[in-house]
Design a protein around this motif. Structure first.
Motif, mmCIF file in Angstrom:
data_model
loop_
_atom_site.group_PDB
_atom_site.id
_atom_site.type_symbol
_atom_site.label_atom_id
_atom_site.label_comp_id
_atom_site.label_asym_id
_atom_site.label_seq_id
_atom_site.Cartn_x
_atom_site.Cartn_y
_atom_site.Cartn_z
ATOM 1 N N ALA A 124 0.846 -1.193 0.000
ATOM 2 C CA ALA A 124 0.000 0.000 0.000
ATOM 3 C C ALA A 124 0.881 1.242 0.000
ATOM 4 C CB ALA A 124 -0.931 0.002 1.211
ATOM 5 N N GLN A 125 0.258 2.385 -0.234
ATOM 6 C CA GLN A 125 0.975 3.651 -0.133
ATOM 7 C C GLN A 125 0.011 4.747 0.279
ATOM 8 O OE1 GLN A 125 1.830 5.358 -4.291
ATOM 9 N NE2 GLN A 125 2.009 3.156 -4.597
ATOM 10 N N VAL A 126 0.525 5.713 1.052
ATOM 11 C CA VAL A 126 -0.290 6.827 1.532
ATOM 12 C C VAL A 126 0.471 8.124 1.299
ATOM 13 C CG1 VAL A 126 -1.500 5.487 3.292
ATOM 14 C CG2 VAL A 126 0.642 6.607 3.877
ATOM 15 N N MET A 146 -2.660 -1.215 -2.826
ATOM 16 C CA MET A 146 -3.756 -0.572 -2.113
ATOM 17 C C MET A 146 -3.446 0.917 -1.945
ATOM 18 S SD MET A 146 -5.317 -1.425 1.661
ATOM 19 C CE MET A 146 -5.797 -3.089 1.181
ATOM 20 N N LEU A 147 -4.436 1.765 -2.251
ATOM 21 C CA LEU A 147 -4.257 3.212 -2.191
ATOM 22 C C LEU A 147 -5.379 3.826 -1.352
ATOM 23 C CD1 LEU A 147 -3.416 3.645 -5.965
ATOM 24 C CD2 LEU A 147 -1.809 3.969 -4.090
ATOM 25 N N ILE A 199 3.901 -0.493 3.508
ATOM 26 C CA ILE A 199 3.277 0.805 3.230
ATOM 27 C C ILE A 199 4.368 1.816 2.897
ATOM 28 C CG2 ILE A 199 1.817 2.658 4.107
ATOM 29 C CD1 ILE A 199 0.544 0.699 5.998
ATOM 30 N N LEU A 200 4.215 2.458 1.736
ATOM 31 C CA LEU A 200 5.119 3.539 1.350
ATOM 32 C C LEU A 200 4.565 4.860 1.884
ATOM 33 C CD1 LEU A 200 7.603 4.425 -0.420
ATOM 34 C CD2 LEU A 200 5.916 4.948 -2.206
ATOM 35 N N THR A 201 5.386 5.601 2.598
ATOM 36 C CA THR A 201 4.978 6.899 3.140
ATOM 37 C C THR A 201 6.073 7.923 2.851
ATOM 38 O OG1 THR A 201 6.024 6.589 5.302
ATOM 39 C CG2 THR A 201 3.785 5.746 5.038
ATOM 40 N N ARG A 202 5.723 9.189 2.994
ATOM 41 C CA ARG A 202 6.702 10.272 2.890
ATOM 42 C C ARG A 202 7.174 10.660 4.288
ATOM 43 N NH1 ARG A 202 7.610 13.104 -1.748
ATOM 44 N NH2 ARG A 202 6.292 12.600 -3.528
ATOM 45 N N TRP A 203 8.441 11.017 4.379
ATOM 46 C CA TRP A 203 8.994 11.402 5.676
ATOM 47 C C TRP A 203 8.318 12.639 6.237
ATOM 48 C CZ3 TRP A 203 14.798 10.836 6.927
ATOM 49 C CH2 TRP A 203 15.254 9.573 6.551
ATOM 50 N N PHE A 227 11.219 9.132 0.992
ATOM 51 C CA PHE A 227 10.274 8.078 1.312
ATOM 52 C C PHE A 227 10.847 7.116 2.344
ATOM 53 C CE2 PHE A 227 9.340 9.378 -3.035
ATOM 54 C CZ PHE A 227 7.971 9.576 -2.995
ATOM 55 N N LYS A 228 9.917 6.415 2.996
ATOM 56 C CA LYS A 228 10.304 5.264 3.805
ATOM 57 C C LYS A 228 9.264 4.168 3.597
ATOM 58 C CE LYS A 228 8.404 7.426 7.993
ATOM 59 N NZ LYS A 228 8.749 7.878 9.353
#
Length: 586
Positions: free
Chosen positions: A467-469, A485-486, A526-530, A550-551
């Motif tokens: 997923a990513q947010v 998943m988004l 899950i991909l997120t931005r710092w 990203f992390k």
């Protein structure tokens, strides 16, 4: 004005071949089409086209081949015609799923434009001008970069160039049917590449040229009709087929995706001032910009034929730039179709610049390259984008090429050895691009999330969820070859709203607390931005990978042998990130 095109300009082939060998065209083609796998696909644009093309051929988990309706993450994507997907999908089928295969369509289009520019330059001026114009096209920033990018811009430029090539020769040759057939093929492909804009702008340019030169009697109106019939035969079948599958598509595509974007009633980008494309045009022509400005001094000429030809080129470039300058949506790549004309004008100006113009251009060249060399060293050694140890070799390489090339270019330019000036400029640009492409491949580790998922893919199991947010990185879909998943997805990708609302891959959750994802039974990534603070990550989350922006988090710990940490010193957040102490990758 009728005599503007009645006196053909001829050049001795023997004198031309001595000074302008055509094998330089091959060098330009290699520069445009070489090293297409310099880096993974970039987010978001290349990722969208790559993922949709792979899904079109059934290469994404759970998808079926569908060459009529493009899909992205299982949802119909109806804001772009299919030519870009057809080409990339076909090359994936033929050559396998490789980065270079998806970009091959744009590269072929760029090489086709190079050939058309050469042919136009040879017919409008002389063969030497045509070759230099081709080299300008092949080594300017925008054509070189967009020619190795998987998107619609180079395809639109190529198809519009085909149309304008056909229109110009239709007026010049009069009785021949061949130019009308070429223009018709170009219009049909332009409709499949981008839509009505690819047909409307060339026709407007042609009409203004005919109005200004009063050459209406040079057209064969049955040929014009034949051109439109050819265009319809090429493009209409797909529009008919997709209208059957997606009723209302044509109306939505023309009025929402074209007219509404132009007017600003549908806008996914920040507004830009009307003068936005003035600096962008000059930037995109680098490193030829100072030399190309000499074309401005060629507005007055005793030769009526050359004057008419330049009028056509100025209309070509000017109408495209003015049109998009008045659009609410402005992206730098939109004016790429103007660059074939700019390349021809630049070549004509370089070979026929007045002495005073050459002296002024010399000063501009020296200043530009010295500033560029200094800026390159500073930007690549500031520990912000790349660690200093990584950026320094590339900075020194680029600076040495710039400064060394400047010495030879200025020497030849001042000595009026204009052919040597142009060839030296091309060679310097080619060396720069090789260095920059190598740098871009290295920078991809630090500035884009794509390589995270290339590294993650061997670790994935069948029932894992990805997923990513707070961002959309569609290269995930391509490289993992599975839907992602988004949650709370912001639909700026032209996905069908009805299908999106029903899809399990696009859940709506008013709370931005991600605990509900991390508490699932399955292993989740899950991909997120710092720096984004609009979501909450539970304390027990494990960081698998990170870079400057990203992390990658999971509800399970990473294996002991899996480490991915590409973070420049100034971007590091060791005090707030649970991955503190991870050793950087080599």
């Amino acid at each position: 004005m009728r005599r503007l095109v009645d006196s053909p300009h001829s050049v001795s082939p023997h004198s031309v071949s001595r000074y302008s060998p055509r094998w330089w065209l091959l060098a330009g083609a290699l520069l445009l089409a070489g090293w297409l796998n310099y880096a993974p696909y970039w987010n978001p644009d290349e990722g969208r086209y790559a993922a949709s093309s792979l899904e079109m051929i059934g290469g994404v988990e759970g998808s079926q081949p569908d060459w009529v309706v493009p899909h992205l993450n299982t949802i119909p994507r109806l804001n772009k015609p299919p030519l870009v997907y057809w080409l990339a999908g076909t090359f994936f089928k033929i050559f396998g799923v490789h980065d270079w295969a998806g970009r091959l369509g744009s590269a072929i289009a760029a090489v086709l434009v190079l050939w058309l520019v050469f042919q136009l330059g040879r017919a409008m001026f002389d063969e030497k001008t045509g070759i230099i114009a081709a080299l300008v096209w092949a080594s300017s920033i925008f054509p070189v970069s967009l020619g190795r990018t998987l998107n619609t811009d180079m395809l639109l430029s190529a198809t519009m160039t085909i149309v304008l090539y056909g229109l110009w020769f239709a007026v010049r040759e009069g009785a021949s049917w061949r130019p009308y057939a070429i223009a018709g093929i170009g219009m049909g492909l332009a409709m499949l590449a981008k839509g009505p804009v690819g047909v409307a702008l060339p026709l407007l340019i042609g009409l203004l040229y005919l109005w200004r030169t009063r050459l209406w009697n040079r057209l064969r109106w049955p040929g014009v009709l034949a051109a439109f019939l050819i265009a319809a035969a090429i493009s209409a079948p797909w529009f008919f087929a997709i209208e059957q599958r997606q009723p209302g598509f044509t109306k939505n595509f023309i009025f929402t995706e074209n007219l509404a974007r132009f007017s600003g009633s549908v806008e996914h980008h920040k507004p830009s001032p009307i003068w936005y494309y003035l600096p962008v045009t000059l930037l995109g022509l680098l490193p030829w910009t100072p030399l190309a400005l000499s074309a401005l001094a060629r507005s007055h000429d005793q030769d009526a034929t050359r004057r008419a030809n330049r009028l056509f080129l100025w209309l070509w470039a000017g109408i495209i730039i003015l049109f998009f300058s008045n659009s609410s949506t402005k992206l730098f790549s939109y004016i790429l179709p103007a660059y074939p004309a700019l390349a021809l004008l630049a070549a004509d100006g370089i070979l026929r610049a007045a002495p005073l113009t050459r002296r002024r251009v010399t000063g501009a060249l020296v200043a530009l390259y010295i500033i560029a060399a200094i800026a390159t060293i500073i930007s690549l050694t500031d520990n912000n984008t790349l660690p200093r140890a990584v950026g320094l070799p590339y900075a020194l390489c680029c600076a040495l090429i710039l400064l060394g090339g400047t010495v030879f270019i200025v020497r030849f330019w001042k000595a009026e050895q204009l052919w040597k000036t142009a060839v030296t400029q091309f060679c310097m640009a080619a060396l720069l691009y090789v260095c920059v492409l190598a740098l871009a491949g290295r920078a991809a580790y630090y500035e884009d999330s794509t390589r995270m998922f290339i590294a993650l893919r061997p670790q994935l199991q069948a029932d894992d969820i990805v997923a990513q947010v707070s961002s959309f990185s569609p290269t995930q879909i391509f490289y993992l070859q599975r839907p992602v998943m988004l949650p709370n997805f912001n639909n700026t990708s032209g996905l069908n709203a009805v299908a999106l609302a029903k899809s399990p891959f696009f859940p709506r959750n008013q709370s931005h607390d991600l605990t509900w994802l991390f508490q699932r039974r399955e292993r989740i990534f899950i991909l997120t931005r710092w720096r984004r603070k609009d979501y909450r990550v539970p304390p027990g989350a494990f960081t698998w990978a990170r870079n400057n922006d990203f992390k990658l988090l999971s509800n399970r710990p990473a294996p002991r042998d899996f480490r991915y940490d590409f973070t420049a010193p100034k971007k590091a957040r060791l005090d707030t990130d649970p991955s503190a102490g991870l050793p950087p990758q080599p």
